[in-house]
Design an enzyme around this catalytic site. Structure first.
Site, PDB file in Angstrom:
ATOM      1  N   ARG A  15       0.879  -1.190   0.000  1.00  0.00           N
ATOM      2  CA  ARG A  15       0.000   0.000   0.000  1.00  0.00           C
ATOM      3  C   ARG A  15       0.906   1.227   0.000  1.00  0.00           C
ATOM      4  O   ARG A  15       1.614   1.491   0.982  1.00  0.00           O
ATOM      5  CB  ARG A  15      -0.892  -0.018   1.245  1.00  0.00           C
ATOM      6  CG  ARG A  15      -1.841   1.182   1.322  1.00  0.00           C
ATOM      7  CD  ARG A  15      -3.002   1.003   0.365  1.00  0.00           C
ATOM      8  NE  ARG A  15      -4.106   1.891   0.674  1.00  0.00           N
ATOM      9  CZ  ARG A  15      -4.388   3.011   0.005  1.00  0.00           C
ATOM     10  NH1 ARG A  15      -3.612   3.391  -1.000  1.00  0.00           N
ATOM     11  NH2 ARG A  15      -5.427   3.747   0.323  1.00  0.00           N
ATOM     12  N   GLU A  17       0.639   4.483   0.209  1.00  0.00           N
ATOM     13  CA  GLU A  17       0.539   5.524   1.220  1.00  0.00           C
ATOM     14  C   GLU A  17       1.063   5.052   2.577  1.00  0.00           C
ATOM     15  O   GLU A  17       1.514   5.854   3.389  1.00  0.00           O
ATOM     16  CB  GLU A  17      -0.909   6.003   1.370  1.00  0.00           C
ATOM     17  CG  GLU A  17      -1.411   6.849   0.212  1.00  0.00           C
ATOM     18  CD  GLU A  17      -1.798   6.023  -1.002  1.00  0.00           C
ATOM     19  OE1 GLU A  17      -1.627   4.792  -0.955  1.00  0.00           O
ATOM     20  OE2 GLU A  17      -2.232   6.596  -2.010  1.00  0.00           O
ATOM     21  N   ASP A  18       1.010   3.749   2.841  1.00  0.00           N
ATOM     22  CA  ASP A  18       1.421   3.219   4.149  1.00  0.00           C
ATOM     23  C   ASP A  18       2.933   3.079   4.285  1.00  0.00           C
ATOM     24  O   ASP A  18       3.522   3.481   5.292  1.00  0.00           O
ATOM     25  CB  ASP A  18       0.791   1.831   4.387  1.00  0.00           C
ATOM     26  CG  ASP A  18      -0.654   1.931   4.873  1.00  0.00           C
ATOM     27  OD1 ASP A  18      -1.156   3.055   4.972  1.00  0.00           O
ATOM     28  OD2 ASP A  18      -1.253   0.874   5.140  1.00  0.00           O
ATOM     29  N   THR A  19       3.591   2.485   3.269  1.00  0.00           N
ATOM     30  CA  THR A  19       4.968   2.013   3.499  1.00  0.00           C
ATOM     31  C   THR A  19       5.970   2.355   2.407  1.00  0.00           C
ATOM     32  O   THR A  19       7.145   2.025   2.547  1.00  0.00           O
ATOM     33  CB  THR A  19       4.962   0.477   3.663  1.00  0.00           C
ATOM     34  OG1 THR A  19       4.535  -0.119   2.430  1.00  0.00           O
ATOM     35  CG2 THR A  19       4.067   0.021   4.792  1.00  0.00           C
ATOM     36  N   ARG A  20       5.541   3.029   1.305  1.00  0.00           N
ATOM     37  CA  ARG A  20       6.484   3.231   0.193  1.00  0.00           C
ATOM     38  C   ARG A  20       7.721   3.998   0.622  1.00  0.00           C
ATOM     39  O   ARG A  20       8.843   3.657   0.227  1.00  0.00           O
ATOM     40  CB  ARG A  20       5.779   3.986  -0.958  1.00  0.00           C
ATOM     41  CG  ARG A  20       6.714   4.339  -2.125  1.00  0.00           C
ATOM     42  CD  ARG A  20       7.333   3.071  -2.715  1.00  0.00           C
ATOM     43  NE  ARG A  20       8.337   3.341  -3.738  1.00  0.00           N
ATOM     44  CZ  ARG A  20       9.641   3.384  -3.529  1.00  0.00           C
ATOM     45  NH1 ARG A  20      10.132   3.180  -2.311  1.00  0.00           N
ATOM     46  NH2 ARG A  20      10.490   3.591  -4.512  1.00  0.00           N
ATOM     47  N   GLU A  82      -4.639  -6.724  -7.046  1.00  0.00           N
ATOM     48  CA  GLU A  82      -3.293  -7.227  -7.311  1.00  0.00           C
ATOM     49  C   GLU A  82      -3.031  -8.514  -6.530  1.00  0.00           C
ATOM     50  O   GLU A  82      -2.482  -9.496  -7.055  1.00  0.00           O
ATOM     51  CB  GLU A  82      -2.265  -6.156  -6.929  1.00  0.00           C
ATOM     52  CG  GLU A  82      -0.824  -6.543  -7.286  1.00  0.00           C
ATOM     53  CD  GLU A  82       0.152  -5.445  -6.932  1.00  0.00           C
ATOM     54  OE1 GLU A  82       0.688  -4.812  -7.853  1.00  0.00           O
ATOM     55  OE2 GLU A  82       0.357  -5.199  -5.713  1.00  0.00           O
TER      56      GLU A  82
END
Length: 1031
Positions: A15, A17-20, A82
């Site tokens: 995700r 927005e969470d972890t990139r 995905e």
């Protein structure tokens, strides 16, 4: 199986927005620095429903999928799509790996849709229109599935730093990528199904257990090949792995310590061991916390298992151990409960393997090779080893060369095949070797009990244990239908015969066993026998030409113990038989008398079926008590020259006496009735026999005299005969039993069926059997009863309390009387009876659970139903009135218990909620399989299995054996009403599904109508639907 090359080592799903810009970004950089080629979708914002072609290609070309499950992962349509795409893709491949990373989320929240995952899914359900409900269900299943994979869990409040957590993932990925797959043939013929079955037994997805699985089977059948294929398909799921090849050979050459060192070096690192005891301790200590995959190939001694794998708790949770062995007993000894037997290839796969080895794969096989290929396949009998050896030896050869080679193989086995198969033989002890050769050279396809009797007679002691050893070592097997029969693979048989042939390659008379008709013919005609011959087995009905001999062929065989001849081609009988004989079976022996100098002191089994021997010539042999003191079995079946049974009082140890189908036999000497050790007496099919002598046979267990049409009286029983449990006669003219019949005090089964209409004395029968406390089954189908008025009064107070199963044909007058006499009966079959009414007194049969009224063409009315009746069949009883059928279809009756009724055709009752025409009938349920009653109307053309298929998964199949038997030998329509329940052990995940789809099907046949009724006291109508709840 070919292993694919990949464009990417790792595919990252996350995700954005969470972890990139945190965890996932750091993980990506570390992977890249280690040289691990990683795909990360960083080019454009992720769109809800768009799996681009480029993304799809990346998924197809990646080996490991790291799914970073973070707090807001499930709120993204794109992430869920995905994930679903990845799981659908990986389902078809064994060489890819899904590695979930639970980043600051609880795996159970992902699995059970709680916390942020539950909230996200609830929002999707609220905001999506009805067209997307199917997709929502798919997302839920994907989250549940990914949570069951072995992965990594990072807890924010734990003691682990994030960089250390990333390092753990890196090491895990590196181990998976560096794990070498073992070489295996590009095309694994016939292993697709076994591979899936073994993987299912291993249950790799479960990390809370350690499974040990044993693979056993014939030598050369492909155990190692299967183990390699399994290893390659699952090795990526483990922290460490080791394939220990050729354990038997390596252990013999280098010892157990070497094997232990190899295991430790492959899974933990090089360690020098002082002895095997230390090795076991270190294996346990080093691997106790590791999830390992370990294969032990070709184990042949228990000490190997004890030293290397000890107990399951030697290894970390999630570990899997596979053992291949020829000896099934080793697996049981080591308490390996999960086993798989590798079977021979079927004809299709055998042809595929042979042509793959013998011809270039890309070339068409010349049709002219068709016959010779079939001959080669027949010779190999599905053994992959033989097919590969033959294919390789005959690569590029002409048809003539193939024929020449096969001629040679059939005479003398190929050395490579022989040497591999002989390893199992060499591991046997002397007794086991001898018994194996006996079976291979003579007793294949014999009934197990007869082989045991022959071996007992031949060796003078019981050999059951040794037979069991041969079975466990996959050298022989016991085929169990319809009777237990001795079997062994053709090439195993050839190996055994070759061992004996090599005792004397050019002189068959100097071998221990003879079986070939050419060798036997040569030895007998040329008098080339020697004292080395112990067994002669001629297991064929005809040579094709008469054996011309002088009758002296056995004279030099001073050690011959077993002589079995099943042939009618001898010109004359023997002039001489060795006194060493213990087993003599000679079918169609042309002699009318024994050889004069034959002194059969050691003879234990004598079988002379279809022989020319006469009563007059046999009688003198029985006069000397010392001659046949060891005889236990005497079989004189179908001897037309036999007119009377002579005095047999000297046969003091006789246990089995049979003279079946002696068509001219008319009298039996009284001594037959006084043989104290006799267990089996068979006189069936002697039509001229008019009487039997009185019987005082205290050891008798089975007495058969069916088909003695002129036998009009049952023999007197002199004293208690407590060992006989079964008595059967059919087609005799007996109409009355003597009072002494009650001396058969332990009788359990009585069969006295007939197709000849004699009036049988019912009073005598009932008064006798009521004195037999163990008699529980009587079959008197076809018997016509005689009962005088005075007898009726006598029998009104008689109760045969022990009889639980009863088959009779009765009239209206006799039915009430028999119901009162057999009031405790549990199974009552009154088929073909001529009564018109089932009286109300049948209610008094409170133990009756099964009632059969088939073909009762005159039956009009049933006035009562026994209180515990579960199974009722009234097939082809067309006169049954509507009020009786209404009573039998009463809703309360079928809701009260597990009923199974078969009736003449009627409409499906109104109390069935669901009604459909033709199969399948469908419904949907949740929580648990509902308690339902099913009603089917169909034509009785054949027997079919009724099945329930859930969610289109074949593993959830309910086969209804014997409860609904659609075969009744009739072409009338019938109605079946029965309770349908699934087993309680349905897969847990299945029962948690929102709605499960069930279909009821009936083989390949159809029915006219079907109905379902829900038992509401046991199941809620809220949990079952008859229309698709998703619409």
């Amino acid at each position: 199986m070919a292993w694919r090359s990949f464009s990417y080592d790792v595919f990252l799903s996350f995700r954005r927005e969470d972890t990139r810009h945190g965890f996932t970004g750091n993980l990506y950089n570390v992977l890249r620095e280690r040289g691990i080629h990683t795909f990360i979708d960083d080019d454009e914002p992720q769109k809800a429903d768009q799996i681009t072609k480029a993304l799809e290609e990346a998924i197809k070309n990646s080996k490991i999928f790291i799914i970073v499950l973070s707090e807001n992962y499930a709120s993204s349509f794109f992430c869920l799509n995905e994930l679903t795409h990845i799981l659908n893709f990986t389902k078809g491949w064994d060489d890819v790996l899904v590695l979930p990373v639970f980043y600051k989320v609880d795996p159970s929240d992902v699995r059970h849709h709680r916390g942020s995952f539950g909230e996200a899914l609830a929002n999707h359900e609220k905001n999506l229109n009805s067209n997307y409900m199917g997709k929502l269900k798919t997302w839920k299943m994907a989250l549940r599935q990914v949570s069951n994979f072995s992965g990594h869990h990072f807890q924010p409040d734990g003691n682990k730093y994030e960089y250390k957590f990333i390092k753990e993932i890196l090491e895990s990925v590196s181990n998976k990528l560096n794990g070498d797959h073992l070489y295996v043939s590009d095309v694994l013929v016939g292993l697709e199904s076994p591979l899936l079955e073994v993987k299912e037994l291993l249950d790799v997805g479960r990390d809370d257990v350690v499974h040990m699985v044993g693979i056993h089977g014939l030598p050369g059948v492909g155990k190692t090949t299967l183990a390699v294929a399994v290893y390659n398909s699952i090795v990526d799921h483990f922290e460490a792995s080791c394939f220990l090849e050729n354990v038997r050979e390596t252990s013999n050459k280098n010892g157990l310590v070497h094997l232990q060192s190899v295991l430790l070096s492959k899974t933990d690192g090089e360690i020098k061991l002082a002895n095997s005891r230390e090795g076991s301790t270190i294996i346990q200590r080093k691997l106790k916390q590791k999830k390992v995959l370990l294969i032990l190939d070709d184990v042949d001694e228990h000490k190997q298992l004890q030293a290397i794998i000890g107990n399951p708790d030697w290894f970390g949770r999630g570990s899997r151990v596979i053992i291949t062995t020829r000896d099934e007993h080793l697996l049981a000894l080591h308490k390996v409960k999960i086993t798989y037997e590798v079977r021979e290839l079927n004809k299709k796969h055998a042809l595929q393997l042979l042509t793959q080895k013998a011809f270039e794969l890309e070339k068409e096989v010349d049709p002219s090779y068709h016959d010779i290929l079939n001959r080669a396949i027949t010779y190999a009998s599905g053994l992959p080893l033989a097919l590969e050896v033959m294919g390789s030896n005959l690569f590029g050869k002409s048809i003539e060369e193939w024929e020449s080679a096969l001629d040679g193989y059939e005479r003398i086995p190929d050395k490579k095949i022989y040497d591999i198969l002989k390893v199992s033989y060499d591991a046997l002890n002397e007794d086991e070797k001898s018994i194996f050769l006996d079976i291979a050279c003579g007793f294949k396809d014999y009934e197990l009990t007869y082989v045991q009797d022959i071996l007992y007679a031949h060796y003078g002691r019981c050999m059951k244990y040794h037979i069991g050893v041969l079975v466990k070592k996959s050298l022989i097997n016991i085929h169990c239908w319809p009777t237990k029969v001795m079997r062994l693979h053709d090439l195993i048989e050839d190996m055994g015969k070759e061992i004996v042939r090599r005792e004397s390659p050019t002189e068959p008379g100097k071998r221990s066993r003879l079986w070939s008709h050419e060798d036997i013919n040569q030895v007998l005609q040329e008098n080339k026998g020697t004292r080395k011959i112990e067994i002669i087995c001629m297991n064929f009905s005809s040579f094709g030409e008469e054996v011309e001999w002088d009758g002296d062929g056995f004279k030099k065989m001073e050690n011959l113990k077993t002589l079995i001849i099943k042939s009618d081609c001898f010109s004359k009988g023997p002039k001489h038989l060795p006194n060493t004989l213990r087993v003599l079976e000679w079918s169609r022996c042309p002699s009318q008398e024994w050889p004069r100098n034959f002194n059969p002191k050691q003879l234990a089994i004598c079988k002379l079926p279809h022989s020319s021997i006469t009563s007059l010539r046999l009688a003198p042999l029985f006069k000397k008590a010392s001659r046949l003191v060891n005889l236990t079995s005497l079989i004189l079946d179908e001897c037309d020259s036999f007119r009377w049974i002579p005095d047999v009082s000297c046969l003091s140890n006789l246990e089995n006496l049979s003279f079946r189908k002696c068509r001219n036999l008319f009298t039996i000497h009284h001594s037959v009735g006084l043989l104290e050790k006799l267990k089996i007496l068979d006189a069936a099919g002697c039509p001229k026999l008019k009487s039997f002598p009185p019987l005082k046979l205290t050891s008798l267990e089975r007495f058969e005299f069916s088909g003695c049409y002129n036998l009009k009286s049952f023999p007197e029983i002199l004293g208690k005969m407590e060992n006989m449990t079964q008595l059967s006669w059919t087609g005799c003219a007996i109409t009355k039993l003597p009072p002494s019949f009650r001396n058969l005090t332990r009788l359990q089964l009585l069969v006295l069926t007939t197709f000849i209409k004699y009036d049988f004395d019912a009073a005598t029968l009932i008064s006798n059997i009521c004195m037999m406390p163990e008699l529980n089954q009587i079959d008197a189908a076809g018997l016509q009863w005689r009962l005088l008025p005075d007898d009726v009064l006598k029998l009104t107070s008689v109760v045969c309390s022990s009889v639980q199963s009863l088959t009779l044909e009765l009239s209206d007058e006799l039915l009430p009387l028999f119901l009162s006499c057999f009031v405790n009966v549990k199974k009552l079959n009154l088929s073909w009876s001529k009564f018109t009414v089932i009286p109300e007194c049948i209610k008094e049969c409170r133990f009756l659970t099964t009632l059969t009224l088939d073909y009762c063409y005159r039956l009009q009315e049933i006035r009562g139903i026994p209180p515990n009746l579960k199974i009722l069949s009234a097939m082809d009883s067309p006169a049954l009135n509507s009020s009786s059928i209404s009573m039998l279809l009463n809703q309360e009756l079928h809701e009260a218990g597990d009923t199974d009724f078969s009736l003449p055709r009627v409409q499906i009752p109104e109390w069935f909620e669901c009604h459909s025409w033709g199969p399948p009938i469908c419904f949907w349920f949740r929580n648990k399989f509902p308690a339902i009653t099913v009603c089917i109307v169909k034509l009785n053309l054949s027997y079919q299995l009724l099945s329930v298929i859930i969610n289109n998964k074949p593993e959830y199949v309910y086969n209804k054996h014997g409860i609904i038997d659609f075969y009744r030998g009739t072409f009338r329509h019938s109605t079946y009403v029965f309770r349908l329940q699934m087993e309680d052990n349905l897969d847990e995940e299945l029962s948690k599904s929102e709605w499960n789809h069930a279909q009821i099907v009936c083989g390949e046949e159809s029915w006219d109508e079907c109905g379902i009724h829900v038992l509401k006291e046991q199941s809620s109508m809220e949990d079952i639907r008859f229309t698709d709840p998703s619409f």
